[in-house]
Design an enzyme around this catalytic site. Structure first.
Site, short mmCIF file in Angstrom:
data_model
loop_
_atom_site.label_atom_id
_atom_site.label_comp_id
_atom_site.label_asym_id
_atom_site.label_seq_id
_atom_site.Cartn_x
_atom_site.Cartn_y
_atom_site.Cartn_z
N ALA A 14 0.80 -1.24 0.00
CA ALA A 14 0.00 0.00 0.00
C ALA A 14 0.83 1.28 0.00
O ALA A 14 0.27 2.36 0.14
CB ALA A 14 -0.94 0.00 1.21
N ILE A 18 -1.29 1.33 -7.05
CA ILE A 18 -2.70 0.99 -6.84
C ILE A 18 -3.01 0.85 -5.35
O ILE A 18 -4.07 1.29 -4.89
CB ILE A 18 -3.04 -0.31 -7.61
CG1 ILE A 18 -3.00 -0.06 -9.12
CG2 ILE A 18 -4.42 -0.84 -7.20
CD1 ILE A 18 -3.08 -1.31 -9.98
N GLY A 19 -2.12 0.27 -4.58
CA GLY A 19 -2.35 0.11 -3.14
C GLY A 19 -2.55 1.43 -2.43
O GLY A 19 -3.46 1.59 -1.61
N ASP A 70 6.53 -7.87 4.94
CA ASP A 70 7.01 -8.64 3.80
C ASP A 70 6.06 -9.82 3.64
O ASP A 70 6.03 -10.71 4.50
CB ASP A 70 8.44 -9.13 4.04
CG ASP A 70 9.04 -9.85 2.84
OD1 ASP A 70 8.27 -10.33 1.99
OD2 ASP A 70 10.28 -9.98 2.78
N TYR A 164 5.08 -15.75 -14.90
CA TYR A 164 4.32 -14.67 -14.26
C TYR A 164 2.83 -14.94 -14.35
O TYR A 164 2.10 -14.85 -13.36
CB TYR A 164 4.66 -13.33 -14.91
CG TYR A 164 3.79 -12.18 -14.46
CD1 TYR A 164 3.91 -11.65 -13.17
CD2 TYR A 164 2.84 -11.61 -15.31
CE1 TYR A 164 3.11 -10.59 -12.75
CE2 TYR A 164 2.04 -10.55 -14.90
CZ TYR A 164 2.17 -10.05 -13.62
OH TYR A 164 1.37 -9.01 -13.21
N LYS A 168 -0.17 -15.20 -11.34
CA LYS A 168 -1.34 -14.31 -11.28
C LYS A 168 -2.64 -15.11 -11.39
O LYS A 168 -3.62 -14.82 -10.68
CB LYS A 168 -1.28 -13.25 -12.38
CG LYS A 168 -0.12 -12.27 -12.24
CD LYS A 168 -0.11 -11.53 -10.92
CE LYS A 168 -1.21 -10.51 -10.78
NZ LYS A 168 -1.07 -9.67 -9.55
#
Length: 275
Positions: A14, A18-19, A70, A164, A168
């Site tokens: 965050a 976007i966070g 983390d 990747y 996702k």
């Protein structure tokens, strides 16, 4: 539709992008926001830390708790989520936003980098959701929302960067499973993905640079869609793989020009995994 006033939202990754945008959008509705990320001190190239975002959240009207996290460390995850719940008296929503990207095929990808992709993307969704579950069970408006795409098995999305893509998609598959598994607890579980490229530091440094940035939208479109989702009940919305523009269109938004990263006539680039 309700607002997020006095709701407690735990957001991973965050400190920027976007966070950060989601944190500020939640704050504007009066939420308690946990800014959880690794960025405790300033980065030489990237703006923002958990502490600068906490200041922005308070200025926007929310309560803030910055926590160093983390997401690869499941013990630290549990510790931070419990710390946040103790501080605010519970947790109502978990936003799995932290992410790692490397658009490389199998031949040229270090196994250690794949481990990182898997840990930060897929594994973190499981670990964070599991740690938050005891608190979410106690909420009357519980949500888990992960930043991952609808499943699109067209081989073109695997050809150049299959590793990747697999991490996702795993985020999404775990979310589909949790939506069914946690339904009995009244916990809504959804995923959210952008229709167009979102112009963030990840794009600038990992995926295409300034030229691509000029053909994207700001993170605020994802933030507005995320807040909309959090304001829906489980009866209205769970087990869905949502697209930001579609969510906002359902809310009556028709003009998206204000979300452009740059005012220009260039066509917006569709994001990955969307045909």
């Amino acid at each position: 539709m309700s607002t997020l006033k006095d709701q407690t939202v735990f957001i991973t990754g965050a400190s920027r992008g976007i966070g950060r945008a989601i944190a500020l959008a939640c704050a504007r509705q009066g939420a308690n926001v946990i800014i959880a990320a690794k960025s405790d001190t300033p980065h030489p190239k990237l703006p923002g830390t958990i502490h600068t975002v906490a200041e922005e959240v308070r200025a926007a009207g929310g309560q803030a708790l910055p926590l160093v996290l983390d997401v690869r460390d499941e013990n630290q995850i549990k510790q931070r989520i419990d710390e946040a719940a103790d501080h605010f008296g519970g947790i109502d929503a978990l936003i799995n936003n932290a992410g790692a990207i490397r658009l490389t095929g199998v031949e040229n990808l270090k196994v250690s980098r794949f481990d990182l992709l898997h840990q930060v993307n897929a594994r973190a969704v499981l670990a964070c959701s599991q740690a938050a579950l005891p608190w979410l069970k106690k909420s009357k408006r519980a949500h888990i929302l992960s930043m991952s795409p609808p499943l699109n098995l067209d081989p073109k999305w695997f050809a150049q960067f299959g590793p990747y893509t697999s991490t996702k998609y795993a985020m999404t598959m775990i979310s589909i499973g949790m939506a069914q598994e946690f339904k009995r607890y009244g916990i809504a579980v959804n995923t959210l993905w952008p229709k167009t490229l979102i112009s963030t530091a990840a794009i600038e440094h990992e995926a295409g640079g300034a030229q691509m940035m000029a053909q994207g939208r700001t993170p605020e479109i994802m933030a507005d869609a995320a807040v909309s989702i959090l304001n829906h009940s489980i009866e209205e919305m769970t087990g869905q793989n949502l697209i930001d523009e579609d969510v906002l269109r359902q809310d009556g938004v028709t003009d998206f020009e204000g979300y452009r990263y740059e005012a220009n006539d260039k066509p917006l680039l569709p994001d990955l995994y969307l045909d």
